[in-house]
Design an enzyme around this catalytic site. Structure first.
Site, short mmCIF file in Angstrom:
data_model
loop_
_atom_site.label_atom_id
_atom_site.label_comp_id
_atom_site.label_asym_id
_atom_site.label_seq_id
_atom_site.Cartn_x
_atom_site.Cartn_y
_atom_site.Cartn_z
CG ASN A 120 -4.69 8.61 2.37
OD1 ASN A 120 -4.95 8.28 1.49
ND2 ASN A 120 -4.28 8.56 3.04
CG HIS B 203 2.00 2.55 4.76
ND1 HIS B 203 0.86 2.71 4.44
CD2 HIS B 203 2.01 1.62 4.12
CE1 HIS B 203 0.04 1.35 4.40
NE2 HIS B 203 0.76 1.12 4.29
CG HIS B 204 -2.31 5.13 -0.40
ND1 HIS B 204 -2.91 6.76 -0.31
CD2 HIS B 204 -2.02 5.44 -1.80
CE1 HIS B 204 -2.87 7.63 -1.27
NE2 HIS B 204 -3.17 6.55 -2.12
CB ALA B 205 -1.40 5.27 6.13
CB ALA C 271 -0.90 -0.13 0.98
#
Length: 521
Positions: A307, A132-134, A15
């Site tokens: 996000n 990381h997309h978090a 991710a």
């Protein structure tokens, strides 16, 4: 929403997002080095919050993990250097980027890496970031670029903060558990609010779908309606990438000529290159692909977190051969998709993400991945296509000018292809990332994107030329109507007896006006 990207991550579906920036160090006023890049990060660390924060897991995962300022932060854990093999073209760079993208991040540290790749053609370098997309989305990524890059090669470093950033103390299990319980006990009130919004969203969608239909308008694309193609199904951890490029002015010409949007042109070019790729691999379906298009909802939701994104589904008509029909079809599709996405609401995805049981979600995703269940049902969608705004002006990293910015998003189980475009100083940089085992010849997709934009531009130029010709016809007719007519020549009169001298005299008097008329013409 941030935590969702942690839970959906599996050993095969990473991710993180990867960015590749090609740099020209010849603009730097001093010799370029890896140490200069390290100093660049350190002197701006107070502006780069995602670079300092690490995760802390709540005991028994009864609630979402927390971000803290890492007390054990060490820049050497995050910054690396390597050399590309000869001849140092973009193809060799793609091998390194694909390898970096194939390995997950260490969750015991801040979730990022930066690689300086040396030895590229023309003396260029590459800066490869992995986050990381978090910790980042498209909008926050643009904010990071604003802090990381300068507007001039000799720009002064940003002023030091009044107080240096301070690391946090790692909270104990009891403190984490108490805080988590406090959060959980507040869930019922939040759930009531979420259910109220959900009911409204469902009502809006039902009203949208049950209203009078226009036979000339497509119905909105829906998940689980996608055809199966070669990259549909279970994925592996291995990644391949390729770089493409197009000109933003070409896209704007197509947009203005045919009355679409730049995003429509992007999706049309993606459709055209995917059609040729699938046809070359004898895998062209007789129905459209379905792609997920992330939509930023920053400023449209009251949810906290990095996000803030929603998703709309759009059909890509790869079964169509005519590029203009492809563009017009996509233009109609995106209009309907935006109406549907608006009916669902900006908060819906964010609302339910906060109530997902962490352990259940993560174990379900791992079970889904381990059993290769994506091979056993119709695809949710075929791929992800993202369009990210980039810098319209020159940028510099430690004095080196940024020549290209190529983004690569994550792959999801069941959809082993992701296409991302980013506008950069009059260009459109195109990043293709796929599962190595299911997307061979990935450069064909990247090269085909630029070729598709050129094809659409030629069609726009032809259409503009035909319009100019049609517009000139009334003007030509009007000009012809106002042009003085040429005096008609009279037939010579018969000579009557005794009238010859008078006739000659009249002819002599009439001659000068005839000469003037000829002169005016």
């Amino acid at each position: 929403m941030d935590a969702s990207f942690l839970y959906m991550e599996t050993p095969s579906a990473h991710a993180h997002v990867v960015g590749t920036m090609v740099l020209d160090p010849s603009t730097s006023p001093v010799a370029y080095s890896f140490e200069r890049v390290v100093d660049l990060i350190l002197e701006r660390l107070h502006l780069l919050a995602p670079f300092r924060r690490r995760l802390v897991t709540v005991p028994f995962q009864i609630s979402h993990p927390l971000w803290i300022e890492d007390p054990d932060f060490d820049i050497e854990n995050h910054m690396h250097r390597t050399v590309v093999r000869a001849p140092g073209s973009m193809h060799e760079l793609a091998e390194i980027v694909g390898d970096i993208a194939s390995r997950p991040l260490d969750r015991t540290r801040p979730l990022w890496e930066l690689w300086l790749v040396e030895g590229l053609e023309d003396g260029h370098l590459a800066m490869v970031t992995k986050m990381h997309h978090a910790a980042i989305d498209g909008v926050t990524g643009a904010d990071l670029m604003a802090h990381l890059f300068d507007l001039a090669p000799d720009a002064e470093p940003p002023p030091a903060p009044a107080q240096p950033w301070q690391p946090d103390t790692i909270p104990g299990d009891l403190e984490l558990a108490v805080d988590a319980l406090r959060h959980v006990t507040g869930n019922p009130a939040r759930m009531v609010k979420v259910l109220r919004r959900t009911v409204k969203s469902v009502a809006d969608v039902v009203q949208q779908r049950s209203g009078p239909t226009d036979p000339d308008k497509p119905t909105p694309a829906m998940p689980f309606t996608a055809p199966r193609v070669r990259w549909s199904g279970a994925i592996t951890p291995h990644r391949v990438v390729a770089f493409g490029k197009a000109t933003l002015d070409d896209m704007r010409l197509v947009k203005s000529t045919f009355g679409t949007t730049v995003n429509d042109v992007v999706l049309a070019a993606c459709t055209m290159t995917l059609r040729r790729y699938l046809a070359a691999h004898d895998d062209l379906p007789d129905q459209p692909l379905v792609c997920s298009v992330p939509v930023s909802v920053h400023g449209k939701t009251d949810q906290a977190g990095t996000n803030q994104v929603s998703t709309m589904f759009v059909r890509l008509p790869v079964q169509l051969d005519d590029p203009l029909e492809v563009l017009r079809t996509i233009n109609a599709e995106t209009k309907e998709a935006k109406i549907m996405q608006s009916a669902i609401g900006a908060d819906t995805l964010q609302d339910f993400a906060q109530f997902i049981p962490p352990t259940l979600f993560n174990r379900a995703m791992r079970l889904y991945s381990n059993l290769n269940l994506a091979d056993r049902h119709r695809p949710v969608h075929n791929l992800i296509v993202s369009n990210v705004p980039g810098p319209p002006i020159p940028l510099f990293a430690a004095g080196a000018q940024v020549k290209g910015v190529f983004p690569f998003g994550p792959l999801l189980e069941g959809a082993g292809l992701n296409l991302t475009v980013l506008s950069n100083m009059g260009h459109v940089d195109f990043g293709v990332i796929g599962c190595r085992e299911t997307v061979p010849d990935v450069w064909d997709i990247a090269d085909g994107f630029g070729a598709a934009v050129l094809e659409l531009r030629k069609l726009a130029e032809q259409a503009a030329g035909a319009t100019d010709d049609r517009a000139s016809e009334p003007a030509a007719k009007a000009a012809k109507a106002t042009t003085p007519a040429t005096p008609a020549k009279r037939a010579p009169a018969r000579k009557a007896p005794g009238a010859a001298p008078a006739t000659k005299a009249a002819a002599k008097k009439a001659a000068p006006p005839a000469k003037k008329t000829a002169k005016r013409r």
